[in-house]
Enzyme design. Structure first.
Site, mmCIF file in Angstrom:
data_model
loop_
_atom_site.group_PDB
_atom_site.id
_atom_site.type_symbol
_atom_site.label_atom_id
_atom_site.label_comp_id
_atom_site.label_asym_id
_atom_site.label_seq_id
_atom_site.Cartn_x
_atom_site.Cartn_y
_atom_site.Cartn_z
ATOM 1 N N GLY A 270 0.877 -0.889 0.001
ATOM 2 C CA GLY A 270 0.102 0.060 0.100
ATOM 3 C C GLY A 270 0.797 1.163 0.191
ATOM 4 N N GLY A 271 0.177 2.548 0.208
ATOM 5 C CA GLY A 271 0.806 3.605 0.065
ATOM 6 C C GLY A 271 1.924 3.844 1.438
ATOM 7 N N MET A 272 1.473 3.241 2.483
ATOM 8 C CA MET A 272 2.351 3.542 3.404
ATOM 9 C C MET A 272 3.184 2.290 4.188
ATOM 10 S SD MET A 272 -0.225 3.721 6.971
ATOM 11 C CE MET A 272 0.957 3.444 8.212
ATOM 12 N N VAL B 195 2.848 -5.375 3.710
ATOM 13 C CA VAL B 195 2.110 -6.448 4.764
ATOM 14 C C VAL B 195 2.657 -7.992 4.188
ATOM 15 C CG1 VAL B 195 0.041 -7.657 5.502
ATOM 16 C CG2 VAL B 195 0.248 -5.449 5.111
ATOM 17 N N ASP C 44 -13.096 5.046 6.000
ATOM 18 C CA ASP C 44 -12.677 4.332 4.448
ATOM 19 C C ASP C 44 -13.380 3.151 4.274
ATOM 20 O OD1 ASP C 44 -11.856 4.660 1.949
ATOM 21 O OD2 ASP C 44 -9.678 3.663 2.458
#
Length: 303
Positions: A25-27, A30, A137
């Site tokens: 993901g963007g940050m 996993v 979200d």
């Protein structure tokens, strides 16, 4: 007791062994991991360093605060967090199942399965809202479906990724008026940049339920915030083929005025009643858990 001394330098925090990548993901990334102390599989969210490292770390700390304080079977469980490590990481429950996005792509949910899921997610949001937390979200890719041990239930829905959750009584990570969330599931007030509140999650869950029952997004052309402005004037279309009780619930959840929407607890109770009175002609089971399913779940937690 598992042996934690062999190759200890290869273990994250001296305890966790990283496996395959489940999502990016963007940050964060996993990974499937192993807790060698307790001998169990986990999901490990490793926060990426870089230009946005400070913001990512702040968001990760916010996620820790949220997950550590919340406890519900339909919320992904946080096991451990080391935000001062290099790199920072979170250790969470590994959900061996697909995302709702993947499940809907196969076929829409039956009304009884959707009602059970609505009740589970409504309860989870009720717990979060009671703690002063707004998810912001709620969308199919953030709903993980763990196989149910019960023969009459297809899955247990779990809400993931509180990384952008708004803590009502704490400092905001984002700037005032900044729109956070996925455009296709934003509530009208979110589009306007109003401070997030529980009714926004209820609205988003309503859109998720419409999509779950029909296989189609309620706002299919919502590719950006500008397009999403259209929902300020009209609610989503409620499928006419649904039972009246379903139509009433979805209509109430997606009202333009947030003050007119039911609470998450109201949604859970009404959905439970729907689940108890709805029978389906067909019963489907989830595909066997595996790398693809776990990967879908990991992608949701990587955002």
């Amino acid at each position: 007791m598992p042996d934690t001394t062999d190759h200890a330098d290869d273990l994250l925090g001296g305890r966790y062994r990283l496996g395959e990548t489940l999502g990016r993901g963007g940050m964060a990334d996993v990974y499937r991991g192993e807790d060698v102390v307790l001998g169990r599989e986990v999901a490990i969210k490793v926060v990426r360093s870089g230009a946005d490292g400070v913001a990512a770390d702040s968001r990760a700390r916010g996620e820790v605060s949220v997950l550590a304080a919340l406890n519900h079977p339909s919320l992904v469980t946080l096991y451990d967090a080391q935000l001062d490590a290099d790199p920072p990481y979170l250790v969470m429950e590994l959900v061996e199942g697909p995302t709702l996005t993947t499940r809907i792509a196969r076929s829409p949910l039956t009304p009884s399965a959707a009602a059970t899921m609505a009740a589970e997610l409504g309860e989870a949001l009720h717990v979060a809202h009671g703690a002063g937390v707004v998810h912001r979200d709620v969308k199919p890719s953030n709903v993980l479906l763990a196989p149910s041990p019960l023969p009459d239930h297809e899955f247990r829905a779990k809400l993931a990724d509180f990384g952008i959750a708004y803590l009502v009584d704490t400092a905001r990570v984002t700037n005032p008026g900044e729109v956070i969330g996925t455009a296709a599931y934003l509530a009208p007030e979110q589009v306007q940049g109003v401070d997030p509140a529980p009714p926004a999650d209820v609205y988003a869950l309503g859109l998720v339920l419409i999509e779950s029952l029909t296989g189609k997004r309620a706002f299919p052309d919502a590719a950006g915030v500008a397009t999403a402005l259209a929902r300020l004037e009209a609610p989503p279309e409620i499928p006419a083929e649904l039972d009246p009780e379903w139509r009433d619930l979805l209509r109430d959840m997606t009202r333009i005025d947030p003050a007119e929407r039911p609470t998450a607890l109201d949604v859970a109770m009404r959905a439970r009643a729907l689940a108890a009175t709805t029978s389906d002609a067909r019963t489907e089971s989830l595909p066997a858990a595996g790398a693809v399913a776990a990967g879908s779940a990991g992608a949701a937690m990587a955002a």
